[in-house]
Design a protein around this motif. Structure first.
Motif, PDB file in Angstrom:
ATOM      1  N   ILE A 116      -4.796  88.218 -10.710  1.00  0.00           N
ATOM      2  CA  ILE A 116      -4.274  86.866 -10.880  1.00  0.00           C
ATOM      3  C   ILE A 116      -5.202  86.127 -11.845  1.00  0.00           C
ATOM      4  O   ILE A 116      -6.423  86.208 -11.724  1.00  0.00           O
ATOM      5  CB  ILE A 116      -4.236  86.108  -9.533  1.00  0.00           C
ATOM      6  CG1 ILE A 116      -3.507  86.896  -8.454  1.00  0.00           C
ATOM      7  CG2 ILE A 116      -3.666  84.710  -9.715  1.00  0.00           C
ATOM      8  CD1 ILE A 116      -2.042  86.984  -8.591  1.00  0.00           C
ATOM      9  N   GLU A 117      -4.600  85.392 -12.791  1.00  0.00           N
ATOM     10  CA  GLU A 117      -5.355  84.581 -13.744  1.00  0.00           C
ATOM     11  C   GLU A 117      -4.613  83.272 -13.954  1.00  0.00           C
ATOM     12  O   GLU A 117      -3.405  83.204 -13.734  1.00  0.00           O
ATOM     13  CB  GLU A 117      -5.474  85.291 -15.098  1.00  0.00           C
ATOM     14  CG  GLU A 117      -6.198  86.610 -15.065  1.00  0.00           C
ATOM     15  CD  GLU A 117      -6.275  87.284 -16.434  1.00  0.00           C
ATOM     16  OE1 GLU A 117      -5.968  86.624 -17.450  1.00  0.00           O
ATOM     17  OE2 GLU A 117      -6.632  88.461 -16.475  1.00  0.00           O
ATOM     18  N   ALA A 126       0.895  76.802  -8.306  1.00  0.00           N
ATOM     19  CA  ALA A 126       0.091  76.593  -7.097  1.00  0.00           C
ATOM     20  C   ALA A 126       0.527  75.295  -6.443  1.00  0.00           C
ATOM     21  O   ALA A 126       1.000  74.359  -7.109  1.00  0.00           O
ATOM     22  CB  ALA A 126      -1.388  76.515  -7.460  1.00  0.00           C
ATOM     23  N   ASP A 127       0.367  75.236  -5.138  1.00  0.00           N
ATOM     24  CA  ASP A 127       0.685  74.025  -4.379  1.00  0.00           C
ATOM     25  C   ASP A 127       2.110  73.547  -4.656  1.00  0.00           C
ATOM     26  O   ASP A 127       2.370  72.371  -4.857  1.00  0.00           O
ATOM     27  CB  ASP A 127      -0.330  72.908  -4.703  1.00  0.00           C
ATOM     28  CG  ASP A 127      -1.751  73.379  -4.465  1.00  0.00           C
ATOM     29  OD1 ASP A 127      -2.030  73.890  -3.369  1.00  0.00           O
ATOM     30  OD2 ASP A 127      -2.579  73.257  -5.387  1.00  0.00           O
ATOM     31  N   ASP A 128       3.034  74.499  -4.665  1.00  0.00           N
ATOM     32  CA  ASP A 128       4.441  74.251  -5.000  1.00  0.00           C
ATOM     33  C   ASP A 128       5.210  73.848  -3.763  1.00  0.00           C
ATOM     34  O   ASP A 128       5.865  74.668  -3.134  1.00  0.00           O
ATOM     35  CB  ASP A 128       5.050  75.507  -5.634  1.00  0.00           C
ATOM     36  CG  ASP A 128       6.460  75.289  -6.143  1.00  0.00           C
ATOM     37  OD1 ASP A 128       6.821  74.123  -6.405  1.00  0.00           O
ATOM     38  OD2 ASP A 128       7.191  76.280  -6.299  1.00  0.00           O
ATOM     39  N   TRP A 131      -0.331  79.902 -12.191  1.00  0.00           N
ATOM     40  CA  TRP A 131      -1.064  81.154 -12.100  1.00  0.00           C
ATOM     41  C   TRP A 131      -0.175  82.278 -12.605  1.00  0.00           C
ATOM     42  O   TRP A 131       1.054  82.198 -12.540  1.00  0.00           O
ATOM     43  CB  TRP A 131      -1.471  81.433 -10.660  1.00  0.00           C
ATOM     44  CG  TRP A 131      -2.528  80.503 -10.164  1.00  0.00           C
ATOM     45  CD1 TRP A 131      -2.338  79.327  -9.508  1.00  0.00           C
ATOM     46  CD2 TRP A 131      -3.938  80.665 -10.300  1.00  0.00           C
ATOM     47  NE1 TRP A 131      -3.543  78.746  -9.215  1.00  0.00           N
ATOM     48  CE2 TRP A 131      -4.551  79.550  -9.690  1.00  0.00           C
ATOM     49  CE3 TRP A 131      -4.744  81.643 -10.872  1.00  0.00           C
ATOM     50  CZ2 TRP A 131      -5.927  79.383  -9.642  1.00  0.00           C
ATOM     51  CZ3 TRP A 131      -6.127  81.480 -10.814  1.00  0.00           C
ATOM     52  CH2 TRP A 131      -6.702  80.360 -10.213  1.00  0.00           C
ATOM     53  N   ARG A 132      -0.789  83.335 -13.095  1.00  0.00           N
ATOM     54  CA  ARG A 132      -0.064  84.508 -13.600  1.00  0.00           C
ATOM     55  C   ARG A 132      -0.568  85.745 -12.880  1.00  0.00           C
ATOM     56  O   ARG A 132      -1.764  86.011 -12.862  1.00  0.00           O
ATOM     57  CB  ARG A 132      -0.266  84.640 -15.101  1.00  0.00           C
ATOM     58  CG  ARG A 132       0.396  85.867 -15.694  1.00  0.00           C
ATOM     59  CD  ARG A 132       0.446  85.809 -17.193  1.00  0.00           C
ATOM     60  NE  ARG A 132       1.558  84.930 -17.567  1.00  0.00           N
ATOM     61  CZ  ARG A 132       1.778  84.507 -18.801  1.00  0.00           C
ATOM     62  NH1 ARG A 132       0.968  84.843 -19.783  1.00  0.00           N
ATOM     63  NH2 ARG A 132       2.816  83.722 -19.056  1.00  0.00           N
ATOM     64  N   ALA A 133       0.376  86.476 -12.294  1.00  0.00           N
ATOM     65  CA  ALA A 133       0.061  87.758 -11.645  1.00  0.00           C
ATOM     66  C   ALA A 133       0.434  88.874 -12.605  1.00  0.00           C
ATOM     67  O   ALA A 133       1.570  88.950 -13.075  1.00  0.00           O
ATOM     68  CB  ALA A 133       0.828  87.903 -10.339  1.00  0.00           C
TER      69      ALA A 133
END
Length: 154
Positions: free
Chosen positions: A91-92, A150-152, A129-131
Protein backbone atom coordinates in the motif's frame (compact mmCIF):
# COMPACT_ATOMS: atom_id res chain seq x y z
CA UNK A 1 21.54 36.77 30.81
CA UNK A 2 20.55 37.89 27.31
CA UNK A 3 19.66 41.49 26.53
CA UNK A 4 15.91 42.23 26.22
CA UNK A 5 16.09 42.75 22.42
CA UNK A 6 17.72 39.36 21.83
CA UNK A 7 15.13 37.62 24.03
CA UNK A 8 12.27 39.36 22.23
CA UNK A 9 13.68 38.42 18.84
CA UNK A 10 14.15 34.81 19.95
CA UNK A 11 10.58 34.61 21.21
CA UNK A 12 9.27 36.18 18.01
CA UNK A 13 11.22 33.69 15.88
CA UNK A 14 9.96 30.79 17.98
CA UNK A 15 6.35 31.99 17.71
CA UNK A 16 6.62 32.39 13.93
CA UNK A 17 8.18 28.93 13.66
CA UNK A 18 5.37 27.34 15.69
CA UNK A 19 2.69 29.22 13.77
CA UNK A 20 4.00 28.03 10.40
CA UNK A 21 4.46 24.40 11.36
CA UNK A 22 1.33 23.88 13.42
CA UNK A 23 -0.79 25.48 10.70
CA UNK A 24 0.64 23.10 8.09
CA UNK A 25 -0.21 20.04 10.21
CA UNK A 26 -3.77 21.01 11.14
CA UNK A 27 -6.52 19.82 8.82
CA UNK A 28 -8.75 22.57 7.57
CA UNK A 29 -12.43 21.92 8.09
CA UNK A 30 -13.92 24.45 5.72
CA UNK A 31 -16.95 23.70 3.58
CA UNK A 32 -14.60 23.26 0.63
CA UNK A 33 -12.40 20.54 2.18
CA UNK A 34 -15.04 18.74 4.21
CA UNK A 35 -16.96 17.65 1.11
CA UNK A 36 -15.72 14.42 -0.39
CA UNK A 37 -14.81 14.58 -4.06
CA UNK A 38 -16.82 12.12 -6.14
CA UNK A 39 -14.34 9.84 -7.90
CA UNK A 40 -15.90 6.78 -9.51
CA UNK A 41 -12.49 5.16 -10.03
CA UNK A 42 -12.05 4.64 -6.27
CA UNK A 43 -13.00 1.39 -4.57
CA UNK A 44 -16.02 1.77 -2.28
CA UNK A 45 -15.73 -1.15 0.14
CA UNK A 46 -19.09 -0.36 1.77
CA UNK A 47 -20.61 -1.36 -1.60
CA UNK A 48 -18.70 -4.65 -1.80
CA UNK A 49 -15.32 -5.93 -2.94
CA UNK A 50 -13.41 -3.97 -5.55
CA UNK A 51 -12.77 -6.06 -8.68
CA UNK A 52 -9.99 -5.73 -11.25
CA UNK A 53 -9.69 -7.98 -14.28
CA UNK A 54 -6.11 -8.72 -15.30
CA UNK A 55 -5.91 -10.72 -18.54
CA UNK A 56 -9.04 -12.68 -17.75
CA UNK A 57 -8.37 -13.20 -14.04
CA UNK A 58 -10.62 -11.41 -11.54
CA UNK A 59 -8.86 -10.10 -8.45
CA UNK A 60 -11.20 -8.95 -5.67
CA UNK A 61 -10.00 -6.76 -2.81
CA UNK A 62 -12.02 -5.96 0.30
CA UNK A 63 -11.01 -3.93 3.36
CA UNK A 64 -12.88 -4.01 6.64
CA UNK A 65 -13.98 -1.93 8.41
CA UNK A 66 -15.49 -0.67 5.15
CA UNK A 67 -14.68 3.00 5.76
CA UNK A 68 -10.92 2.18 5.75
CA UNK A 69 -10.21 4.30 8.85
CA UNK A 70 -6.74 5.71 9.38
CA UNK A 71 -4.64 4.54 12.33
CA UNK A 72 -6.94 1.55 12.97
CA UNK A 73 -6.34 -2.14 12.21
CA UNK A 74 -7.75 -3.11 8.82
CA UNK A 75 -8.43 -6.61 7.52
CA UNK A 76 -7.49 -7.22 3.91
CA UNK A 77 -9.27 -9.98 1.99
CA UNK A 78 -8.17 -10.90 -1.51
CA UNK A 79 -9.80 -13.45 -3.82
CA UNK A 80 -8.69 -14.58 -7.26
CA UNK A 81 -10.80 -16.33 -9.87
CA UNK A 82 -7.89 -18.63 -10.73
CA UNK A 83 -4.88 -20.09 -8.96
CA UNK A 84 -2.14 -17.49 -8.56
CA UNK A 85 1.39 -17.69 -7.17
CA UNK A 86 3.95 -15.32 -5.66
CA UNK A 87 1.24 -13.01 -4.31
CA UNK A 88 2.55 -9.71 -2.93
CA UNK A 89 0.58 -6.67 -1.77
CA UNK A 90 1.82 -3.23 -0.81
CA UNK A 91 0.00 0.00 0.00
CA UNK A 92 1.27 3.49 -0.90
CA UNK A 93 -0.17 6.97 -1.00
CA UNK A 94 -1.45 7.69 -4.50
CA UNK A 95 -0.95 11.46 -4.51
CA UNK A 96 1.35 11.88 -1.53
CA UNK A 97 4.32 9.83 -0.39
CA UNK A 98 3.38 8.14 2.87
CA UNK A 99 5.95 5.35 2.75
CA UNK A 100 5.53 1.81 1.48
CA UNK A 101 3.40 -0.52 3.60
CA UNK A 102 3.86 -4.22 2.85
CA UNK A 103 0.83 -6.42 3.54
CA UNK A 104 1.51 -9.99 4.56
CA UNK A 105 -1.28 -12.24 3.35
CA UNK A 106 -1.98 -15.81 4.41
CA UNK A 107 -3.82 -18.32 2.27
CA UNK A 108 -7.06 -19.21 4.08
CA UNK A 109 -8.87 -21.09 1.33
CA UNK A 110 -8.76 -21.93 -2.34
CA UNK A 111 -7.81 -18.64 -4.03
CA UNK A 112 -8.62 -16.71 -0.81
CA UNK A 113 -6.06 -14.70 1.20
CA UNK A 114 -6.32 -12.57 4.36
CA UNK A 115 -3.99 -10.16 6.08
CA UNK A 116 -3.98 -6.97 8.10
CA UNK A 117 -2.46 -3.53 8.06
CA UNK A 118 -2.52 -0.12 9.67
CA UNK A 119 -1.70 3.11 7.87
CA UNK A 120 -1.22 6.60 9.16
CA UNK A 121 -3.52 9.55 8.87
CA UNK A 122 -3.04 12.54 6.64
CA UNK A 123 -3.39 16.20 7.60
CA UNK A 124 -6.16 16.60 5.03
CA UNK A 125 -9.48 14.80 5.00
CA UNK A 126 -8.93 13.44 1.48
CA UNK A 127 -6.23 10.76 1.35
CA UNK A 128 -6.21 8.24 -1.49
CA UNK A 129 -4.24 5.05 -0.95
CA UNK A 130 -3.14 2.67 -3.70
CA UNK A 131 -2.87 -1.09 -3.27
CA UNK A 132 -0.48 -2.82 -5.64
CA UNK A 133 -1.29 -6.53 -5.98
CA UNK A 134 1.37 -8.46 -7.88
CA UNK A 135 1.18 -12.14 -8.67
CA UNK A 136 2.31 -14.78 -11.13
CA UNK A 137 0.06 -16.84 -13.39
CA UNK A 138 1.53 -19.54 -15.63
CA UNK A 139 4.98 -18.00 -15.20
CA UNK A 140 3.88 -14.46 -16.13
CA UNK A 141 4.07 -11.56 -13.68
CA UNK A 142 0.81 -9.55 -13.36
CA UNK A 143 -0.24 -6.46 -11.39
CA UNK A 144 -3.64 -5.16 -10.29
CA UNK A 145 -4.03 -1.66 -8.86
CA UNK A 146 -6.75 -0.59 -6.43
CA UNK A 147 -7.26 3.02 -5.32
CA UNK A 148 -9.37 3.80 -2.26
CA UNK A 149 -10.13 6.66 0.05
CA UNK A 150 -9.08 6.54 3.69
CA UNK A 151 -11.72 7.43 6.26
CA UNK A 152 -14.43 6.94 3.62
CA UNK A 153 -17.59 7.35 5.65
CA UNK A 154 -20.77 6.82 3.61
Amino acid sequence: MLPVNVMSQSRLCFLLFMLVFTTACTPEKSAKTSQKIQDDTLCRFNQGPCIRNVTGINIELLLTPFGAPSEKPLTVSLTSSEKIEDLKVRIEGRDMFMGVIPVNLSKVGENLYNGSLIYGSCSTDYMVWRAFVSFTVKGEQKVAIFDFLADDEP
